[in-house]
Write an enzyme that holds these catalytic residues in place. Structure first.
Site, PDB file in Angstrom:
ATOM      1  N   ARG A  88       0.851  -1.192   0.000  1.00 26.78           N
ATOM      2  CA  ARG A  88       0.000   0.000   0.000  1.00 26.78           C
ATOM      3  C   ARG A  88       0.887   1.242   0.000  1.00 26.78           C
ATOM      4  O   ARG A  88       1.828   1.344   0.781  1.00 26.78           O
ATOM      5  CB  ARG A  88      -0.893   0.007   1.236  1.00 26.78           C
ATOM      6  CG  ARG A  88      -1.893   1.155   1.293  1.00 26.78           C
ATOM      7  CD  ARG A  88      -2.699   1.082   2.585  1.00 26.78           C
ATOM      8  NE  ARG A  88      -3.499  -0.125   2.645  1.00 26.78           N
ATOM      9  CZ  ARG A  88      -3.854  -0.718   3.789  1.00 26.78           C
ATOM     10  NH1 ARG A  88      -3.456  -0.227   4.954  1.00 26.78           N
ATOM     11  NH2 ARG A  88      -4.607  -1.797   3.760  1.00 26.78           N
ATOM     12  N   ARG A 117      -1.239   6.623   9.591  1.00 24.97           N
ATOM     13  CA  ARG A 117      -1.242   6.099   8.219  1.00 24.97           C
ATOM     14  C   ARG A 117      -1.523   7.210   7.214  1.00 24.97           C
ATOM     15  O   ARG A 117      -1.421   8.390   7.529  1.00 24.97           O
ATOM     16  CB  ARG A 117      -2.255   4.964   8.120  1.00 24.97           C
ATOM     17  CG  ARG A 117      -1.924   3.789   9.055  1.00 24.97           C
ATOM     18  CD  ARG A 117      -2.833   2.609   8.835  1.00 24.97           C
ATOM     19  NE  ARG A 117      -2.453   1.472   9.666  1.00 24.97           N
ATOM     20  CZ  ARG A 117      -3.020   0.276   9.579  1.00 24.97           C
ATOM     21  NH1 ARG A 117      -3.995   0.047   8.711  1.00 24.97           N
ATOM     22  NH2 ARG A 117      -2.627  -0.708  10.381  1.00 24.97           N
ATOM     23  N   LYS A 141      -3.261   1.281  15.132  1.00 29.31           N
ATOM     24  CA  LYS A 141      -3.207   2.173  13.967  1.00 29.31           C
ATOM     25  C   LYS A 141      -3.881   3.505  14.269  1.00 29.31           C
ATOM     26  O   LYS A 141      -4.742   3.597  15.152  1.00 29.31           O
ATOM     27  CB  LYS A 141      -3.876   1.499  12.773  1.00 29.31           C
ATOM     28  CG  LYS A 141      -5.316   1.082  12.996  1.00 29.31           C
ATOM     29  CD  LYS A 141      -5.819   0.247  11.822  1.00 29.31           C
ATOM     30  CE  LYS A 141      -7.203  -0.330  12.099  1.00 29.31           C
ATOM     31  NZ  LYS A 141      -7.644  -1.234  11.027  1.00 29.31           N
ATOM     32  N   LYS A 195      -5.491   7.054  12.209  1.00 28.63           N
ATOM     33  CA  LYS A 195      -5.920   7.540  10.898  1.00 28.63           C
ATOM     34  C   LYS A 195      -6.428   8.976  10.997  1.00 28.63           C
ATOM     35  O   LYS A 195      -7.148   9.328  11.928  1.00 28.63           O
ATOM     36  CB  LYS A 195      -7.022   6.639  10.335  1.00 28.63           C
ATOM     37  CG  LYS A 195      -6.591   5.193  10.131  1.00 28.63           C
ATOM     38  CD  LYS A 195      -7.728   4.333   9.604  1.00 28.63           C
ATOM     39  CE  LYS A 195      -7.279   2.897   9.364  1.00 28.63           C
ATOM     40  NZ  LYS A 195      -8.379   2.052   8.863  1.00 28.63           N
ATOM     41  N   CYS A 241     -14.789  -3.605   0.461  1.00 24.90           N
ATOM     42  CA  CYS A 241     -13.381  -3.898   0.738  1.00 24.90           C
ATOM     43  C   CYS A 241     -12.920  -5.053  -0.146  1.00 24.90           C
ATOM     44  O   CYS A 241     -13.709  -5.649  -0.866  1.00 24.90           O
ATOM     45  CB  CYS A 241     -13.196  -4.249   2.210  1.00 24.90           C
ATOM     46  SG  CYS A 241     -13.942  -5.831   2.671  1.00 24.90           S
ATOM     47  N   CYS A 292      -7.417 -11.215   1.598  1.00 24.90           N
ATOM     48  CA  CYS A 292      -7.468 -10.746   2.979  1.00 24.90           C
ATOM     49  C   CYS A 292      -7.583 -11.920   3.935  1.00 24.90           C
ATOM     50  O   CYS A 292      -8.521 -12.725   3.836  1.00 24.90           O
ATOM     51  CB  CYS A 292      -8.644  -9.793   3.178  1.00 24.90           C
ATOM     52  SG  CYS A 292      -8.787  -9.223   4.891  1.00 24.90           S
ATOM     53  N   CYS A 346     -15.564  -8.722   6.667  1.00 27.33           N
ATOM     54  CA  CYS A 346     -15.406  -8.974   8.092  1.00 27.33           C
ATOM     55  C   CYS A 346     -15.794  -7.692   8.822  1.00 27.33           C
ATOM     56  O   CYS A 346     -16.012  -6.656   8.192  1.00 27.33           O
ATOM     57  CB  CYS A 346     -13.968  -9.380   8.418  1.00 27.33           C
ATOM     58  SG  CYS A 346     -12.788  -8.014   8.437  1.00 27.33           S
ATOM     59  N   CYS A 352     -13.075  -1.894   6.809  1.00 31.77           N
ATOM     60  CA  CYS A 352     -12.229  -1.146   5.873  1.00 31.77           C
ATOM     61  C   CYS A 352     -13.028  -0.269   4.920  1.00 31.77           C
ATOM     62  O   CYS A 352     -12.542   0.780   4.501  1.00 31.77           O
ATOM     63  CB  CYS A 352     -11.349  -2.118   5.087  1.00 31.77           C
ATOM     64  SG  CYS A 352     -10.069  -2.910   6.097  1.00 31.77           S
TER      65      CYS A 352
END
Length: 1509
Positions: free
Chosen positions: A1002, A1071, A1141, A1143, A1362, A1368, A1407, A1411
């Site tokens: 990414r 990120r 993470k 964002k 996603c 994934c 899931c 995302c």
């Protein structure tokens, strides 16, 4: 049972299904049902012990008969008459097997009975029926006859349809009770019939003995003589004629048993007995020949066709006109019992008209006429025998039957009847079903069309007009080959004609001759001949002479065509007849595209009777042909290369194209998954072969199955070795060729276990084997922990996956424990499936001496509906019960871990483990060592030396495609995730291979802005190292999939050379910073974009590990391309970085196209009075990740902290992040996101902590307003006069398909675009900053590649998904690959409700990690298990409100039913301007979610247990 049946095919299908073990259902195509199919499918759905095998009509369908036959099963075939001629080679082999072939005569309006007469001498038995009732009865008779005689029976039928009762149970039982007689080996058979012949046993002559005569008793047949050959129906018996004396075991007289072949006389006796049984049960009479009419008839019509019933009825209705006229038909056509015919008709009959319904009579006299004539003249003294008159029976119907019948009767009554008189219409427009090209196969045709355009000439195309030629014939390879030869010859003559005219004076001017001369110089050059033709044709038209128009009439011959034959894998069954051999052997410049649709499966690979010839190897052996093996769903680029090279190759070319499907309407997703399996496992290798490649400076053979190049070479080497070994030792052939892989895998299991047993010999404690099945790692972790604790207690412990355990050792275990997780809908995890199947199906296991226990891991709330409670810990419960049923002794009661318990599954495990130690007598062991604490992500980070770990060493390890588990965590910080192709997991495991590991990369692209040059470089990278696609993510950046480990470093360098980076695109750091794309306010966008870049740079990690690992030059010196790292010191992050993470996003009102509420920090741009950026309102604490049924996890929208000036924005972001760094939860990663820290501390407290670090307070938030969170499509002009076009990129996947050359089109645009590309947070793309001078060029390019198409529903334009499967590792269900298909079906509902243009935000994820930010959508689907989703409603259209659970674990049928009702209500009951999410709340469909921590409250579908309370 059905109350009635209406068609002969339905009646026949029912009998075939009930009388057979296996039914071969022959269909025109896999997706095109036959007339039998609906009935067979209905019956198959209610029965598990019958097998329906679907076979394509053109793929040698009778090949499918042999395997079940040899397995002792009863087989029947349902087909049409069009398959009979091509199946002649198989019919001879089936003569002496009890197979029944049911044949529906076609075409139905006017069947062609020459299909039957053509095979009358094959030795088969033929029975005929003419109506639905007759078809039912004769079908029963056919199966009974096949069983009794042991010979194949063809039942052919046509005629009227009628509704009749379903088959009689008693009749079925009585007629089918007799099994098939034995078939014996034949040593002198001249036919390829497997050396079998049908036989029967009889009692021989009884010895002359007074005792035998006086008693009337004889000895029974010997045991061996009675046994015969086994079948599913039982063993064969001695003939049961009533005339035979009874047998008694009391007799001492030995009577010989005679075995002889079944004769025609036996067939006659059998069928007469069967007809007698039918009459006794139903009252319906049948006989070998059947006559209807007066007993004193003088004229008889012997009808061999479909209109016997119509003629019979017409005679009965008009007795005066047709006095003394009767009708005769043959119920048993073969064997032909001509001697029985004379007794079947009145002796008064003086003339017989033979009416034969034959479309193509190749002799003067018809075959039935010859049969009848012979039987009446066989006797030399045939005095008084009737004369026989031949007639050709054409098409007649109820309107024309009187006229036809009168003509026949008048001809018979004349003194000299006319022979071969035609009755009815000789030619009738037939509704012959033309071959239909499956929709899936059009992918390859579209590629041909795109590559060659007007030059393409497909000689056997199904849509070409071919006067007087059957469409089936015209589509055949033989016809196409002949057509191409003729066309090549025609062009040769055309060139000669042009040469002659170019030298003549037949044109009006000299201009045509000059251009023709130029054309002749390039006539054999594909490109040049096409180009000059465009210039030449206008001049010929302008000339206007007869010579010019004579050339114009053949203008299609000017360009050098690309000649192609299109075929299927049916061509591989017989190369000689298919035309493949002829093309290759001819050496002509003809291209063949052969599409193979057989999916990869062990069954198809192992079935020798269905195995096809390898056309590729066959062609390569000729040494004169170009050969390529391609798969459009694996490598689109390779398909292009292969077709272009085939076209340029001067000689025959064969392109083998893979397109696996079970039915022609198979979804592209399924086709892609099957393709990947076949290519990855070597079943369908990708390669290109040019016999003259080396002469051209290249190579002859190029293997392009990238992932398995080395494995395939090793496989070929092994095959070469085995071939030599088999030649030397033929007796080893079967074992070596069939079981090598299986034996290797079994030996691996055995060696591993034996080696471990030797290590345990020195220990004194009892043994304990621990087998686990794990998908997420928890079950494996428990097993390893139990193993360590067992060893500490002195036990001989061994822990391994269930599928690696040799099942044959289970009987010998002393103590064994099973630990299994729960996957999907109560299924075993993948590494336990094979073991469970073996245990479940085994008949050899006896566990009387085995002590066992089972522990299961599950979630009692994962399937909340009451009817789904059975899925909770189902694998553990099933295994426990099965082991007990097999006699196992219990060590400890089954333990069940529940994720809903306070400590999750550990609660149940803590209670279960002590019971186990107590049962083993090791519960009171002192001095047990302390167990090491589990390694956490925090441990990995702190020991990583600022993100280095052992990544460099892992990259150098070429023994595996993976990297270590700890390195896999660290590489996330570098912008890459290790993944594996989940479509291939099961098949690769079965082959003994490791998972198909690859990496996702990414990019870090602040604000999503890229230059055209960067776009081209990203496109190059996807082609060179990736899977030929680009993914535009919901984080507004590029993502690449399918990059294998050896290409990882090169990919990273390529990205950095494009002046981009991947550092901190993932991992526990800040990120990619997102920014509203804002095409209408370019000035403001530039200012906001600058802030996004500034925040991104400010929060970038400082470690030099990224540069060391990925960007070293050839001299191993660090280079700095996309960053400015100097020393290893992390002033912001510290050595452990962030707890999770982080964002950040920026939105510019009125567009919330980045979902500003969903991020850790959301910056809402505030425009000043001067039109420039004044600052930002700051939202803190948004986040999307959730765990199903864990109410401690929830999504959250950001809380407003206040306003900050532009200049302070990056500092504010830093301080918010630092508070999270110091106060976030580092012990529980599911509770580590900023959203939980904010809720734990409280919004006010968190704000105060930030303000303490800042030294000043947030200003009050300034007013703003959002209109939507979707993109604005189409052309827009900004305030500076620049143009911007927003393209719809469904789910962000940029790829080329045969239908849509998106990736190619965007590359061509990037080559000429002078502005920039903007990636949006909704996965779309903006062609930005286009000058008016360049506008038309851009529009033309967009139109050329269909990139300007925005004619989609509002729902589709507002959708997002996603990646999910196959890459994934967290996905539980499909998302990106499935959502477009679901929307296809939902759009039908939208159209019904008049909502086509309404924007409704729909999102899907595989899931609950979120995302695609599903929790903010008006309608969302979140994967729960494969094919099952939780449905959420009530999100805010502006992205400002979370949705709430509406239905749990629903599948597609329920989804469509629910949305139909909801959309219908919305269309009728909504208020002016009301959005769907708001509507759902207002009318009470769902309750609003006011805060994230209330996300799980007041849901529409409560847990079943809660409902009961």
């Amino acid at each position: 049972m059905a109350a009635s049946v209406k068609t002969p095919e339905a009646a026949v299908a029912r009998i075939a299904f009930r009388a057979s073990d296996v039914v071969i259902s022959v269909q025109p195509s896999l997706g095109g049902a036959s007339l039998y199919s609906p009935t067979l499918e209905e019956l198959a759905a209610s029965s598990n012990n019958k097998e329906i095998v679907v076979a394509r009509q053109n793929a040698d369908p009778l090949l499918s008969v042999y395997t079940p036959l040899r397995a002792g099963k009863l087989v029947s075939v349902t087909t049409t008459s069009s398959t009979l001629i091509s199946s002649i080679p198989h019919l001879y082999k089936l003569i002496n097997h009890p197979v029944v072939i049911h044949v529906s005569m076609q075409p139905s309006e006017y069947p062609d009975y020459s299909q039957i007469t053509s095979i009358r001498q094959s030795g088969l038995t033929f029975l005929q029926s003419e109506s639905t009732q007759e078809a039912q009865d004769i079908a029963i008779a056919a199966h009974a006859l096949a069983r009794k005689s042991g010979k194949a029976v063809v039942h052919f039928f046509s005629g009227e349809q009628q509704e009749v009762s379903a088959e009689d149970e008693t009749l079925l039982e009585r007629t089918l009770e007799a099994p098939a007689p034995p078939t014996e080996e034949a040593s002198d058979s001249i036919y390829a019939d497997d050396g079998k012949r049908a036989t029967k046993h009889e009692i021989g002559d009884i010895p002359t003995s007074s005792s035998a005569i006086s008693s009337g008793l004889v000895s029974p047949a010997p045991e061996a003589a009675q046994s015969g050959t086994a079948s599913s129906a039982g063993s064969s018996t001695v003939d049961d004629k009533s005339s035979r004396p009874s047998l008694s075991s009391a007799s001492s007289v030995q009577v010989p048993i005679v075995t002889r072949d079944v004769t025609s006389e036996d067939i006659y006796n059998y069928i007469e007995g069967i007809f007698k049984t039918i009459k006794e049960s139903t009252g319906r009479s049948y006989s070998v020949f059947e006559y209807s009419g007066p007993s004193n008839a003088q004229l008889a019509l012997f009808v061999f066709g479909s209109t016997a019933g119509l003629l019979r009825t017409t005679i009965e209705k008009n007795p005066s006109e047709y006095e003394k006229v009767g009708v005769v038909t043959a119920r048993l056509y073969r064997p032909w019992f001509g001697t029985k015919l004379s007794s079947a008709i009145p002796s008064s009959v003086s003339k017989i008209a033979v009416l034969e319904q034959l479309h193509r009579q190749t002799t003067k006299w018809g075959p039935v006429f010859t049969d009848i004539l012979t039987c009446f003249r066989a006797n030399a003294g045939a005095q008084g025998a009737p004369s026989v008159v031949a007639h050709k029976l054409g098409y007649i119907n109820a309107d024309t039957v009187d006229q036809a019948l009168r003509g026949v009767v008048q001809n018979l009554r004349s003194p000299s009847p006319v022979q071969n008189l035609a009755v009815g219409l000789e030619t009738v427009p037939q509704k012959e079903p033309a071959p239909v090209q499956p929709g899936l196969e059009k992918a390859y045709f579209k590629i041909l069309d795109q590559l060659f355009g007007n030059r393409l000439h497909v000689a056997n195309s199904v849509d070409k007009p071919n006067a007087g030629v059957s469409t089936n014939v015209a589509a055949s390879p033989e016809f196409g080959y002949g057509s191409l030869l003729a066309r090549l010859e025609r062009r040769k003559e055309f060139i000669q004609k042009v040469e002659k005219l170019a030298k003549s004076n037949e044109f009006t001017t000299q201009i045509p001759a000059q251009w023709l001369s130029r054309w002749l110089l390039v006539a054999d050059d594909e490109a040049k001949s096409a180009a000059i033709t465009e210039e030449l044709l206008p001049r010929l038209y302008a000339d206007g002479s007869p010579a010019a128009y004579s050339l114009i009439a053949d203008k299609s011959l000017f360009p050098k065509e690309s000649p192609w034959l299109i075929g299927s894998d049916a061509w591989a069954y017989d190369l000689g007849n298919s035309g493949v051999h002829h093309v290759i052997a001819s050496g002509k410049n003809i291209n063949m595209l052969i599409i193979d649709s057989q999916p990869y499966s062990e069954k198809s690979a192992a079935d020798a009777t269905r195995r096809k010839k390898d056309i590729g190897l066959y062609a390569m052996n000729f040494g004169n042909a170009y050969v390529a093996s391609v798969a459009v769903y694996s490598s689109y680029t390779q398909v292009l290369h292969a077709m272009i090279e085939a076209d340029k190759f001067d000689g025959p070319s064969v392109v083998l194209a893979y397109l696996p499907y079970n039915t022609e309407d198979e979804s592209p997703l399924t086709v892609m998954q099957e393709t990947k399996k076949a290519v990855d496992l070597g079943y369908w290798p990708l390669y290109r072969y040019d016999p003259y490649g080396e002469e051209k400076g290249g190579v002859n053979f190029q293997l392009e199955s990238e992932r398995i190049k080395q494995e395939l070479k090793q496989f070929l080497d092994r095959e070469n070795h085995l071939t030599q070994l088999i030649k030397r030792h033929p007796t080893l052939a079967a074992n070596l060729s069939h079981s090598y892989g299986t034996e290797v895998r079994q030996q691996q299991k055995r060696t591993a276990k034996d080696a471990f047993n030797k290590l345990l010999e020195g220990l004194s404690g009892p043994p304990l084997t621990i087998l686990f099945a794990s998908d997420g790692g928890n079950a494996e972790g428990l097993a390893k922990k139990l193993e360590r604790r067992g060893k500490a207690r002195g036990l001989k412990t061994l822990a391994l996956p269930m599928d690696e355990y040799p099942i044959e050792d289970l009987n010998n275990e002393e103590n064994i424990v099973f630990i299994t997780a729960t996957a999907g809908q109560g299924e075993f995890p993948q590494n336990g499936l094979a073991f469970w199947q073996a245990v479940k199906d085994s008949t050899d296991l006896d566990l009387a001496s085995v002590h066992f226990s089972v522990f299961g891991l599950g979630d009692s709330h994962y399937w909340p509906r009451k009817q789904d409670k059975i899925y909770y810990n189902k694998p553990a419960k099933d295994l426990y019960k099965r082991l007990a049923d097999l006699g196992g002794n219990l060590l400890a009661e089954i333990g069940l871990g529940d994720d809903q318990d306070p400590d999750g599954y550990q609660t149940g495990y803590s209670a279960w483990e002590p019971q186990l130690w107590k049962a083993l007598g090791v519960d009171k062991v002192d001095g047990l060592p302390d167990e090491p604490a589990p390694i956490t992500n925090e441990d990995i980070k702190i020991e990583s030396n600022f993100l280095r770990g052992t990544i460099a060493e892992s990259l150098e390890d070429d023994s595996t495609g993976a990297i270590s588990a700890s390195d896999a965590q660290l590489t996330k910080f570098h912008g890459t995730y290790m993944q594996d192709d989940r479509d291939l997991r099961e098949e690769r495991k079965a082959q003994g291979l490791e998972p198909a590991y690859s990496f996702m990369i990414r990019c870090r692209l602040p604000g999503g802005v890229a230059t055209p040059d960067q776009w081209i470089k990203m496109d190059d990278l996807a082609n060179t190292y990736g899977n030929n696609t680009l993914k535009l993510t919901t984080r507004q950046t590029f993502q690449f999939h399918g990059i294998i480990k050896r290409n990882l470093k090169a990919s990273m360098r390529a990205i950095n050379r494009a002046l981009m980076t991947t550092i901190a695109a993932c991992g526990d750091v800040n990120r990619n910073v997102m920014c509203s794309s804002l095409p209408t306010q370019s000035t403001l966008h530039a200012e906001v974009q600058a802030i996004a870049q500034k925040v991104s740079d400010h929060l970038l990690p400082s470690t030099t590990a990224y540069h060391e690992i990925w960007l070293a030059d050839d001299n191993d010196k660090k280079v700095q391309v996309a960053g400015n790292a100097v020393v290893d010191h992390e002033p912001l992050y510290g050595p452990t970085y962030l707890p999770r993470k982080f964002k950040i996003t920026i939105a510019v009102p009125p567009h919330n196209d980045t979902d500003v509420y969903a991020h850790d920090i959301g910056l809402i741009a505030i425009k000043g009075e001067d039109g420039h950026l004044a600052g930002f309102n700051v939202l803190v604490g948004g986040g999307m990740g959730v765990t199903h049924n864990n109410k401690k996890t929830y999504p959250r929208t950001g809380s407003m902290f206040g306003f900050v000036p532009t200049a302070d924005t990056h500092i504010v972001c830093e301080k918010i992040m630092l508070v999270q760094r110091d106060h976030g939860d580092r012990k529980n990663r599911k509770h580590a996101r900023l959203k939980y820290t904010v809720d734990d501390m409280g919004v006010d407290v968190y704000r105060e902590k930030v303000e303490e670090l800042l030294g000043w307070k947030f200003q009050p938030a300034r007013p703003f307003h959002f209109d939507s969170n979707v993109d604005t499509y189409g052309w827009l002009k900004d305030e500076n006069g620049k143009n911007h076009f927003t393209l719809f990129i469904e789910n962000g996947r940029v790829e080329d398909t045969p239908d849509f050359q998106m990736k190619t089109g965007l590359r061509h645009i990037a080559k000429v675009h002078k502005g920039e590309f903007r990636l949006t947070g909704n996965q779309h793309l903006i062609l930005s900053n286009v000058d008016d001078a360049d506008l038309q060029e851009m529009k033309d390019l967009l139109a050329k590649y269909k990139l300007d198409n925005l004619q989609f529903t509002g729902l589709r334009l507002s959708s997002s998904a996603c990646v999910a499967f196959p890459t994934c590792g967290l996905a539980m269900a499909e998302s990106e690959r499935y959502l477009p298909k679901l929307i296809d079906k939902v759009e039908t509902v939208l159209e019904e409700s008049g909502l086509r243009h309404d924007s409704i935000v729909m999102r899907m994820t595989g899931c609950p990690n979120g995302c695609a930010r599903p929790w903010l959508a008006e309608i969302a689907f979140v994967g729960k298990a494969y094919g099952a989703y939780n449905m959420y409603l009530g999100g805010g259209y502006h992205g400002q409100r979370l949705n709430k659970l509406f239905k749990s674990s629903i599948k597609e049928e329920e989804i469509l039913e629910i949305v139909r009702g909801l959309f219908g209500r919305y269309a009728k009951e909504r208020e002016e301007g009301e959005r769907f999410g708001d509507f759902c709340i207002r009318v009470g469909v769902i309750k609003p979610t006011t805060e994230g921590k209330y996300f799980h409250e007041d849901v529409a579908e409560e847990d079943a247990e809660e409902e009961e309370e």
